[in-house]
Scaffold this motif. Structure first.
Motif, PDB file in Angstrom:
ATOM      1  N   GLY A 122       0.841  -1.189   0.000  1.00  0.00           N
ATOM      2  CA  GLY A 122       0.000   0.000   0.000  1.00  0.00           C
ATOM      3  C   GLY A 122       0.878   1.241   0.000  1.00  0.00           C
ATOM      4  O   GLY A 122       1.742   1.386   0.871  1.00  0.00           O
ATOM      5  N   VAL A 123       0.669   2.110  -0.969  1.00  0.00           N
ATOM      6  CA  VAL A 123       1.536   3.281  -1.120  1.00  0.00           C
ATOM      7  C   VAL A 123       0.701   4.554  -1.140  1.00  0.00           C
ATOM      8  O   VAL A 123      -0.492   4.540  -1.457  1.00  0.00           O
ATOM      9  N   GLU A 149      -8.819  -0.234  -6.435  1.00  0.00           N
ATOM     10  CA  GLU A 149      -8.061  -0.454  -7.656  1.00  0.00           C
ATOM     11  C   GLU A 149      -6.603  -0.756  -7.295  1.00  0.00           C
ATOM     12  O   GLU A 149      -6.083  -0.256  -6.294  1.00  0.00           O
ATOM     13  N   ILE A 150      -5.957  -1.555  -8.130  1.00  0.00           N
ATOM     14  CA  ILE A 150      -4.558  -1.911  -7.899  1.00  0.00           C
ATOM     15  C   ILE A 150      -3.803  -1.901  -9.218  1.00  0.00           C
ATOM     16  O   ILE A 150      -4.405  -1.966 -10.297  1.00  0.00           O
ATOM     17  N   PHE A 176     -10.637  -6.115  -5.827  1.00  0.00           N
ATOM     18  CA  PHE A 176      -9.893  -4.981  -6.369  1.00  0.00           C
ATOM     19  C   PHE A 176      -9.693  -5.218  -7.868  1.00  0.00           C
ATOM     20  O   PHE A 176      -9.310  -6.316  -8.284  1.00  0.00           O
ATOM     21  N   ARG A 177      -9.900  -4.175  -8.647  1.00  0.00           N
ATOM     22  CA  ARG A 177      -9.727  -4.290 -10.101  1.00  0.00           C
ATOM     23  C   ARG A 177      -8.314  -3.879 -10.494  1.00  0.00           C
ATOM     24  O   ARG A 177      -7.794  -2.862 -10.015  1.00  0.00           O
ATOM     25  N   ALA A 196      -2.675   3.116  -0.037  1.00  0.00           N
ATOM     26  CA  ALA A 196      -2.330   2.657   1.312  1.00  0.00           C
ATOM     27  C   ALA A 196      -3.534   2.670   2.249  1.00  0.00           C
ATOM     28  O   ALA A 196      -3.794   1.687   2.959  1.00  0.00           O
ATOM     29  N   ASP A 197      -4.295   3.767   2.257  1.00  0.00           N
ATOM     30  CA  ASP A 197      -5.428   3.870   3.179  1.00  0.00           C
ATOM     31  C   ASP A 197      -6.496   2.829   2.865  1.00  0.00           C
ATOM     32  O   ASP A 197      -7.078   2.214   3.770  1.00  0.00           O
ATOM     33  N   ARG A 198      -6.735   2.613   1.569  1.00  0.00           N
ATOM     34  CA  ARG A 198      -7.768   1.650   1.192  1.00  0.00           C
ATOM     35  C   ARG A 198      -7.336   0.219   1.535  1.00  0.00           C
ATOM     36  O   ARG A 198      -8.149  -0.589   2.002  1.00  0.00           O
ATOM     37  N   LEU A 199      -6.071  -0.106   1.327  1.00  0.00           N
ATOM     38  CA  LEU A 199      -5.590  -1.448   1.648  1.00  0.00           C
ATOM     39  C   LEU A 199      -5.537  -1.683   3.158  1.00  0.00           C
ATOM     40  O   LEU A 199      -5.763  -2.801   3.619  1.00  0.00           O
ATOM     41  N   LEU A 200      -5.244  -0.647   3.925  1.00  0.00           N
ATOM     42  CA  LEU A 200      -5.267  -0.778   5.382  1.00  0.00           C
ATOM     43  C   LEU A 200      -6.650  -1.218   5.860  1.00  0.00           C
ATOM     44  O   LEU A 200      -6.784  -2.074   6.731  1.00  0.00           O
ATOM     45  N   GLN A 201      -7.678  -0.623   5.248  1.00  0.00           N
ATOM     46  CA  GLN A 201      -9.049  -0.982   5.629  1.00  0.00           C
ATOM     47  C   GLN A 201      -9.415  -2.379   5.130  1.00  0.00           C
ATOM     48  O   GLN A 201      -9.957  -3.194   5.887  1.00  0.00           O
TER      49      GLN A 201
END
Length: 390
Positions: A122-123, A149-150, A176-177, A196-201
């Motif tokens: 996550g960046v 998204e990734i 995640f698309r 990063a914030d979305r992956l943390l959640q």
């Protein structure tokens, strides 16, 4: 031209006359060199995949005592204090050139069957500014901050399921698309990146794993580490990106070198015995020739080095042949698990000059070791003893 006063043409003709034993010895040495060179090329390619990306002006902050980012943890408040409270970090148009990152290895299915651990990173948006041109999108676009998204490294596209453009990859329970595929000089090509914030959640992670930052020109990393050691707010360890990435290659590099050494010792022993038997048979068959050489005034030392030169020549030819056999593998992509992070790592065989020279030198040593006893036996023969045997 002479070697130890004995004409070299004599040694070359001798090898040509004994074609069968010469070829057997050469191919035995070539097989050993091929195995050793292949493993050294794997190690070189693996190490290069990491160190080629490392920069001296980019530093990695991790928790004290952590040996990899997977073991490190920073609460969000600590990352903000570290980024905003470090004057050593260079500034960009939107603030400090630093970014907090999440890192996690998730089990994914491979296209050819089986499972592997794939690094998920996550960046923040600043990460792209820091890496600059060293990271380029080759398909699609960047992920939208806050969206599911990734983007994926190009090395995963043909190795891991659901990693092609427009595929949907489920992380934990969230789909995640894949909106982009990126290329990089180093190990990032085996990673999946998202906001990063979305992956943390989505991954239910309460902390970041590391902070990266571009330091200002002239800043000493040792001085920065000394200051952070005395900072009670965010005690952490810091190293350059290059030093950190090199530290992540130690276990697998050591394994490959150790395996190469073990196999080279086993196969090399067989090659030495083959060469020794071949040259011992040659000494017995060439007793008349040795007697003539000694009668003509050639010293035992000259005879010794003449036979040793033949053994060296066998080793050299075998070494060159072994390198030629495996040279087509140069650049071939492969992958394995990095035992330091337990994640999938993709890299290529890299037959660098150091690898090739090391393999050829090893082959020459095999030849010399295998020829030492026969050369010594030939040198000890007196003219009358040799002529009587012939």
């Amino acid at each position: 031209m002479r070697f130890g006063n004995v004409p070299l043409s004599y040694n070359f003709r001798s090898l040509l006359v004994r074609k069968s034993s010469t070829l057997l010895t050469v191919f035995s040495i070539a097989a050993t060199v091929a195995v050793l060179a292949s493993l050294l090329a794997l190690q070189s390619g693996f190490a290069t995949a990491f160190s080629s990306q490392g920069r001296e002006d980019l530093v990695v902050f991790m928790r004290q005592g952590a040996t990899s980012e997977g073991e490190s943890a920073f609460p969000r408040a600590s990352t903000e204090i570290l980024i905003k409270g470090s004057p050593e970090i260079a500034s960009g148009p939107e603030g400090p050139l630093a970014s907090a990152e999440l890192y996690l290895a998730l089990r994914q299915y491979k296209l050819d069957g089986g499972e592997t651990n794939v690094p998920i990173r996550g960046v923040q948006s600043t990460t792209f500014d820091i890496h600059g041109d060293s990271l380029q999108l080759i398909e699609g676009r960047r992920f939208t901050p806050g969206a599911d998204e990734i983007i994926v490294g190009k090395a995963l596209v043909d190795r891991v399921r659901n990693c092609r453009l427009d595929d949907v990859l489920v992380l934990n329970t969230t789909p995640f698309r894949v909106v982009g595929v990126f290329d990089s000089r180093g190990a990032h090509v085996t990673e999946i990146w998202g906001d990063a914030d979305r992956l943390l959640q989505a991954l239910d992670r309460p902390v970041f794993n590391r902070v990266i930052g571009q330091i200002q020109p002239g800043v000493s990393v040792d001085a920065l580490q000394e200051r952070l050691d005395d900072d009670p707010r965010v005690p952490c360890q810091v190293s350059t990106e290059k030093a950190y990435l090199e530290s992540q290659t130690l276990y697998l590099s050591g394994l490959l070198i150790g395996l190469g050494t073990f196999l080279a010792a086993i196969m090399g022993g067989a090659a030495v015995l083959t060469g020794t038997n071949s040259l011992l048979a040659a000494v017995s068959a060439r007793g008349h020739e040795i007697g003539i050489l000694r009668s003509l005034g050639f010293s035992p030392r000259a005879v010794f080095f003449s036979f040793l030169f033949e053994a060296l020549l066998l080793g050299l030819i075998g070494g060159l042949l072994g390198c030629l056999l495996v040279l087509p593998l140069n650049g071939l992509q492969t992958g394995t698990t990095n035992f330091q992070t337990f994640t999938e790592t993709s890299f290529a065989f890299r037959f660098s000059p150091v690898v090739l020279v090391s393999a050829v030198v090893f082959a020459c040593l095999l030849g010399l070791v295998g020829g030492a006893i026969p050369a010594f036996k030939a040198a000890r023969m007196s003219p009358t003893q040799a002529l009587r045997r012939g």
